[in-house]
Enzyme design. Sequence first.
Site, PDB file in Angstrom:
ATOM      1  N   GLY A 291       8.370  -0.522  -6.834  1.00 34.02           N
ATOM      2  CA  GLY A 291       8.797   0.698  -6.155  1.00 34.02           C
ATOM      3  C   GLY A 291       8.079   1.839  -6.831  1.00 34.02           C
TER       4      GLY A 291
ATOM      5  CB  SER B 276       7.889   3.226 -12.767  1.00 30.10           C
ATOM      6  OG  SER B 276       6.804   4.133 -12.864  1.00 30.10           O
TER       7      SER B 276
ATOM      8  NE  ARG C  29       3.627   5.382 -12.978  1.00 32.14           N
ATOM      9  CZ  ARG C  29       4.221   6.461 -12.465  1.00 32.14           C
ATOM     10  NH1 ARG C  29       4.567   7.457 -13.230  1.00 32.14           N
ATOM     11  NH2 ARG C  29       4.458   6.530 -11.164  1.00 32.14           N
TER      12      ARG C  29
ATOM     13  CB  ILE D  33       1.224  -2.799  -3.819  1.00 26.24           C
ATOM     14  CG1 ILE D  33       1.105  -4.030  -2.916  1.00 26.24           C
ATOM     15  CG2 ILE D  33       1.386  -1.524  -2.985  1.00 26.24           C
ATOM     16  CD1 ILE D  33       2.389  -4.391  -2.208  1.00 26.24           C
ATOM     17  NE  ARG D  34       0.182   4.492  -5.287  1.00 31.54           N
ATOM     18  CZ  ARG D  34       1.212   5.226  -5.740  1.00 31.54           C
ATOM     19  NH1 ARG D  34       2.423   4.996  -5.312  1.00 31.54           N
ATOM     20  NH2 ARG D  34       1.021   6.165  -6.613  1.00 31.54           N
TER      21      ARG D  34
ATOM     22  CB  CYS E  57       4.806  -3.591  -9.380  1.00 32.00           C
ATOM     23  SG  CYS E  57       3.424  -2.513  -9.003  1.00 32.00           S
TER      24      CYS E  57
ATOM     25  CG  HIS F 257       4.567  -6.474  -5.626  1.00 31.35           C
ATOM     26  ND1 HIS F 257       5.763  -5.799  -5.690  1.00 31.35           N
ATOM     27  CD2 HIS F 257       3.604  -5.559  -5.883  1.00 31.35           C
ATOM     28  CE1 HIS F 257       5.546  -4.532  -5.981  1.00 31.35           C
ATOM     29  NE2 HIS F 257       4.239  -4.359  -6.105  1.00 31.35           N
TER      30      HIS F 257
ATOM     31  CD  GLU G  36       8.230  -8.481  -5.203  1.00 30.07           C
ATOM     32  OE1 GLU G  36       7.749  -9.252  -6.051  1.00 30.07           O
ATOM     33  OE2 GLU G  36       8.003  -7.249  -5.192  1.00 30.07           O
TER      34      GLU G  36
HETATM   35  N1  GLN Z   1       2.585   2.903  -8.623  1.00 28.75           N
HETATM   36  C1  GLN Z   1       3.966   2.596  -8.898  1.00 28.75           C
HETATM   37  C2  GLN Z   1       4.424   3.222 -10.215  1.00 28.75           C
HETATM   38  O1  GLN Z   1       3.638   3.763 -10.916  1.00 28.75           O
HETATM   39  C3  GLN Z   1       4.199   1.113  -8.933  1.00 28.75           C
HETATM   40  C4  GLN Z   1       3.823   0.504  -7.596  1.00 28.75           C
HETATM   41  C5  GLN Z   1       4.618  -0.722  -7.231  1.00 28.75           C
HETATM   42  O2  GLN Z   1       5.674  -1.010  -7.789  1.00 28.75           O
HETATM   43  N2  GLN Z   1       4.136  -1.426  -6.236  1.00 28.75           N
HETATM   44  O3  GLN Z   1       5.577   3.208 -10.514  1.00 28.75           O
END
Ligand code: GLN
Length: 187
Positions: free
Chosen positions: A46, A48, A103, A132-133, A77, A169, A171
Amino acid sequence: MKIGVLALQGDFAEHIVMLKRLGAETVEVRLPAHLEGLDGLIIPGGESTTIGKLAVDFGLIEPLREFGRRRAIWGTCAGAIFLSKDARRNQPLLGLMEITVQRNAFGRQVDSFEADLAIPELGERPYHAVFIRAPIIESVSEPARVLAALPDGRIVAAQQGKLLATSFHPELTEDSRFHEFFLTLAR
Ligand code: GLN
């Protein structure tokens, strides 16, 4: 087996689906009392900073630290960032794992990507990981250890006893091996 999923923000629902598929009892954790009687806890992906702020607001920081000293916690993540002792930024962290993270380490061009990882703990078949990011785990110090890295050597999973951190991820895939591995740590 009773596993909690921190349900403040992020993709907790996908973890719950995977855990149920493996026959675990699940609990959505939003308050300290919800940690009672759990064998393990997953902190989802999500944002952080948002997860950290909400954890402060709900009085969860100390209860989560206490929980992690005895029981299994897995952060995916954003959850991995939240477990770390240093994210090179001022944001609430649990600081339970001896890892430093960076991050959004893959920049804008490769916001999201997938890669096959060799993870001996999961068997011989490569593990297809979705990023994802994602953060990179910049450094891992004792008693934490590296669990998986990209072909170029950048670390994307670490373990410290019953604590697990993954940049990716599991999940969001159909492969349940990572969740099964976590259940063996929680047992
Ligand atoms: N970019 C988010 C962060 O810095 C983490 C991305 C994710 O959980 N998919 O918190």
